[in-house]
Design a protein around this motif. Structure first.
Motif, PDB file in Angstrom:
ATOM      1  N   SER A  10       0.843  -1.197   0.000  1.00 24.62           N
ATOM      2  CA  SER A  10       0.000   0.000   0.000  1.00 24.62           C
ATOM      3  C   SER A  10       0.879   1.248   0.000  1.00 24.62           C
ATOM      4  CB  SER A  10      -0.916   0.017   1.223  1.00 24.62           C
ATOM      5  OG  SER A  10      -1.713  -1.146   1.262  1.00 24.62           O
ATOM      6  N   ASP A  11       0.625   2.133  -0.946  1.00 24.73           N
ATOM      7  CA  ASP A  11       1.357   3.389  -0.997  1.00 24.73           C
ATOM      8  C   ASP A  11       0.370   4.530  -1.225  1.00 24.73           C
ATOM      9  OD1 ASP A  11       0.629   3.200  -3.673  1.00 24.73           O
ATOM     10  OD2 ASP A  11       2.638   2.694  -4.373  1.00 24.73           O
ATOM     11  N   ARG A  12       0.892   5.703  -1.408  1.00 25.28           N
ATOM     12  CA  ARG A  12       0.017   6.863  -1.558  1.00 25.28           C
ATOM     13  C   ARG A  12      -0.907   6.723  -2.764  1.00 25.28           C
ATOM     14  NH1 ARG A  12       1.937  13.243  -1.825  1.00 25.28           N
ATOM     15  NH2 ARG A  12      -0.159  14.125  -2.100  1.00 25.28           N
ATOM     16  N   GLY A  13      -0.365   6.230  -3.881  1.00 28.54           N
ATOM     17  CA  GLY A  13      -1.179   6.074  -5.075  1.00 28.54           C
ATOM     18  C   GLY A  13      -2.334   5.116  -4.869  1.00 28.54           C
ATOM     19  N   ILE A  14      -2.071   3.973  -4.233  1.00 30.26           N
ATOM     20  CA  ILE A  14      -3.117   2.983  -3.979  1.00 30.26           C
ATOM     21  C   ILE A  14      -4.135   3.532  -2.989  1.00 30.26           C
ATOM     22  CG2 ILE A  14      -3.535   0.768  -2.818  1.00 30.26           C
ATOM     23  CD1 ILE A  14      -1.097  -0.324  -4.273  1.00 30.26           C
ATOM     24  N   ARG A  15      -3.660   4.216  -1.954  1.00 29.86           N
ATOM     25  CA  ARG A  15      -4.588   4.798  -0.984  1.00 29.86           C
ATOM     26  C   ARG A  15      -5.524   5.804  -1.651  1.00 29.86           C
ATOM     27  NH1 ARG A  15       0.139   5.324   2.329  1.00 29.86           N
ATOM     28  NH2 ARG A  15       0.159   7.560   1.849  1.00 29.86           N
ATOM     29  N   GLU A  16      -4.957   6.704  -2.420  1.00 32.81           N
ATOM     30  CA  GLU A  16      -5.769   7.744  -3.048  1.00 32.81           C
ATOM     31  C   GLU A  16      -6.718   7.153  -4.084  1.00 32.81           C
ATOM     32  OE1 GLU A  16      -3.079  10.690  -4.519  1.00 32.81           O
ATOM     33  OE2 GLU A  16      -2.675  11.533  -2.517  1.00 32.81           O
ATOM     34  N   HIS A 267      -5.963  10.422   6.649  1.00 33.18           N
ATOM     35  CA  HIS A 267      -4.982  11.458   6.965  1.00 33.18           C
ATOM     36  C   HIS A 267      -3.694  10.783   7.441  1.00 33.18           C
ATOM     37  CE1 HIS A 267      -8.157  14.420   6.543  1.00 33.18           C
ATOM     38  NE2 HIS A 267      -8.910  13.679   7.327  1.00 33.18           N
ATOM     39  N   GLN A 268      -2.607  11.012   6.731  1.00 34.08           N
ATOM     40  CA  GLN A 268      -1.384  10.253   6.968  1.00 34.08           C
ATOM     41  C   GLN A 268      -0.284  11.067   7.642  1.00 34.08           C
ATOM     42  OE1 GLN A 268      -0.610   6.659   5.978  1.00 34.08           O
ATOM     43  NE2 GLN A 268      -2.771   6.889   6.521  1.00 34.08           N
ATOM     44  N   ASN A 269      -0.661  12.105   8.362  1.00 32.33           N
ATOM     45  CA  ASN A 269       0.323  12.830   9.167  1.00 32.33           C
ATOM     46  C   ASN A 269       0.458  12.118  10.504  1.00 32.33           C
ATOM     47  OD1 ASN A 269       1.666  14.652  10.904  1.00 32.33           O
ATOM     48  ND2 ASN A 269       0.994  16.400   9.688  1.00 32.33           N
ATOM     49  N   ASP A 270       1.659  11.652  10.818  1.00 34.56           N
ATOM     50  CA  ASP A 270       1.832  10.808  12.015  1.00 34.56           C
ATOM     51  C   ASP A 270       2.136  11.586  13.288  1.00 34.56           C
ATOM     52  OD1 ASP A 270       4.434  11.633  11.725  1.00 34.56           O
ATOM     53  OD2 ASP A 270       5.304   9.624  11.545  1.00 34.56           O
ATOM     54  N   ALA A 271       2.190  12.924  13.210  1.00 36.30           N
ATOM     55  CA  ALA A 271       2.627  13.704  14.378  1.00 36.30           C
ATOM     56  C   ALA A 271       1.739  13.458  15.592  1.00 36.30           C
ATOM     57  CB  ALA A 271       2.652  15.194  14.028  1.00 36.30           C
ATOM     58  N   GLY A 272       0.423  13.499  15.403  1.00 28.52           N
ATOM     59  CA  GLY A 272      -0.483  13.293  16.530  1.00 28.52           C
ATOM     60  C   GLY A 272      -0.368  11.901  17.115  1.00 28.52           C
ATOM     61  N   HIS A 273      -0.231  10.903  16.244  1.00 31.81           N
ATOM     62  CA  HIS A 273      -0.110   9.526  16.725  1.00 31.81           C
ATOM     63  C   HIS A 273       1.205   9.328  17.490  1.00 31.81           C
ATOM     64  CE1 HIS A 273      -3.265   8.929  13.686  1.00 31.81           C
ATOM     65  NE2 HIS A 273      -3.604   7.868  14.386  1.00 31.81           N
ATOM     66  N   MET A 274       2.292   9.881  16.971  1.00 31.18           N
ATOM     67  CA  MET A 274       3.568   9.701  17.651  1.00 31.18           C
ATOM     68  C   MET A 274       3.588  10.434  18.993  1.00 31.18           C
ATOM     69  SD  MET A 274       5.110   7.595  15.813  1.00 31.18           S
ATOM     70  CE  MET A 274       6.665   7.579  16.705  1.00 31.18           C
ATOM     71  N   THR A 275       2.894  11.571  19.074  1.00 31.30           N
ATOM     72  CA  THR A 275       2.805  12.275  20.354  1.00 31.30           C
ATOM     73  C   THR A 275       2.069  11.424  21.385  1.00 31.30           C
ATOM     74  OG1 THR A 275       2.828  14.435  19.262  1.00 31.30           O
ATOM     75  CG2 THR A 275       1.928  14.345  21.501  1.00 31.30           C
ATOM     76  N   ARG A 276       0.983  10.803  20.962  1.00 32.16           N
ATOM     77  CA  ARG A 276       0.226   9.937  21.874  1.00 32.16           C
ATOM     78  C   ARG A 276       1.068   8.729  22.286  1.00 32.16           C
ATOM     79  NH1 ARG A 276      -5.516   8.267  20.076  1.00 32.16           N
ATOM     80  NH2 ARG A 276      -5.684   7.947  22.318  1.00 32.16           N
TER      81      ARG A 276
END
Length: 300
Positions: A10-16, A267-276
């Protein structure tokens, strides 16, 4: 004589592509699955195997062992998606009921095998080989998990048990590769539930009739972690996952301790997940190396 063709990771192209192909609002993994079907169709696959899988094999036959509703109906949803409708005649959509054993699989797959030019004898042999390969693979996972648990015990280190469905635990295109990041950035020992000796663990006192197969496995792994002082839980799931939306409420009862839930979507920004994750790891003492050093020196 068939040549298997696999879609890539799975990559960005497949996700989109999957997000664009879906009409309804299913969970993120189902949208990604649409993307994989689209990739195979676009790259010339003559047949695309999307089984109508109803259930899975289980060690507790007195309970049902269903796959989730979206997983069960995936081929029918894919077939009617406007983006994929032109490829509907390429789909192989056999009914698959693993809990019925080999005879049930022979019945379910007979028509598809005939369509592909395979005799029932070849189908039977293929099922036997597939079953053996699956058993061998599971044995490898359990052996690796046993070694990891023994190492943690020997060294007095903590570990994170990762629970969830396979596509959430292992597909880095869905989980933003967070399990690997936990190891890379924080040195955390991560053990997915498939590596753990959960067979035989009874969770009927938590849920008398857990009819989701992976729901039962999740609760079994939670109970094992709860009974092992140096193991802690991270539950990876998705927004819009119906079964997980109530299964997770039983996890704390099974584990007997708090745990972290990570929910993934488009949404693939991991900042919130890594903070948690960092806050959870800190609360469990993973990041407090100075505390361990003080204890070793006899400082309180």
């Amino acid at each position: 004589g068939l040549r298997p063709m696999l879609s890539p990771e799975s990559d960005r192209g497949i996700r989109e592509s999957g997000v664009e192909a879906t009409v309804a609002e299913p969970c993120f993994p189902i949208r990604v699955a649409h993307g994989h079907v689209a990739w195979l169709a676009d790259h010339g696959a003559e047949r695309i195997f999307v089984p109508n899988q109803i259930n899975e094999e289980t060690e507790f036959p007195r309970y049902n062992s269903h796959a989730c509703p979206w997983g069960q109906t995936l081929p029918f949803v894919v077939r009617t998606a406007p983006r994929l409708r032109a490829h509907a005649d390429r789909l192989l959509m056999p009914l698959v009921r693993f809990r019925l054993g080999k005879q049930g699989l022979l019945k379910d797959l007979r028509e598809m095998a005939a369509e592909l030019g395979a005799s029932e004898a070849r189908l039977s042999a293929a099922i036997d080989r597939a079953e053996q390969a699956q058993q061998d693979f599971r044995a490898i996972l359990l052996a690796a998990g046993e070694r990891a648990l023994a190492t943690l015990e020997e060294r007095g280190e903590q570990g994170i048990v990762l629970v969830g469905r396979p596509y959430n635990m292992y597909d880095k295109g869905i989980n933003m590769d967070i399990p690997r990041k936990l190891r890379k950035y924080y040195g955390v020992n991560v053990l997915p539930l498939d590596f753990l000796p959960i067979k035989g663990i009874d969770v009927s006192d938590v849920v008398p009739n857990m009819y989701w197969n992976y729901g039962r496995k999740i609760l079994q792994a939670a109970r094992l972690a709860g009974e092992t002082r140096h193991l802690h839980l991270i539950y990876v799931t998705n927004f819009k996952c119906g079964p997980d939306s109530y299964i997770k409420h039983y996890v704390r009862e099974a584990a007997g301790r708090p745990f972290l839930t990570l929910q993934f979507d488009e949404h693939q920004n991991d900042a919130g997940h890594m903070t948690r994750c960092e806050a959870y790891l800190d609360s469990k003492g993973f990041l407090r190396w100075w505390s361990d050093a003080a204890l070793e020196c006899g400082v309180s």
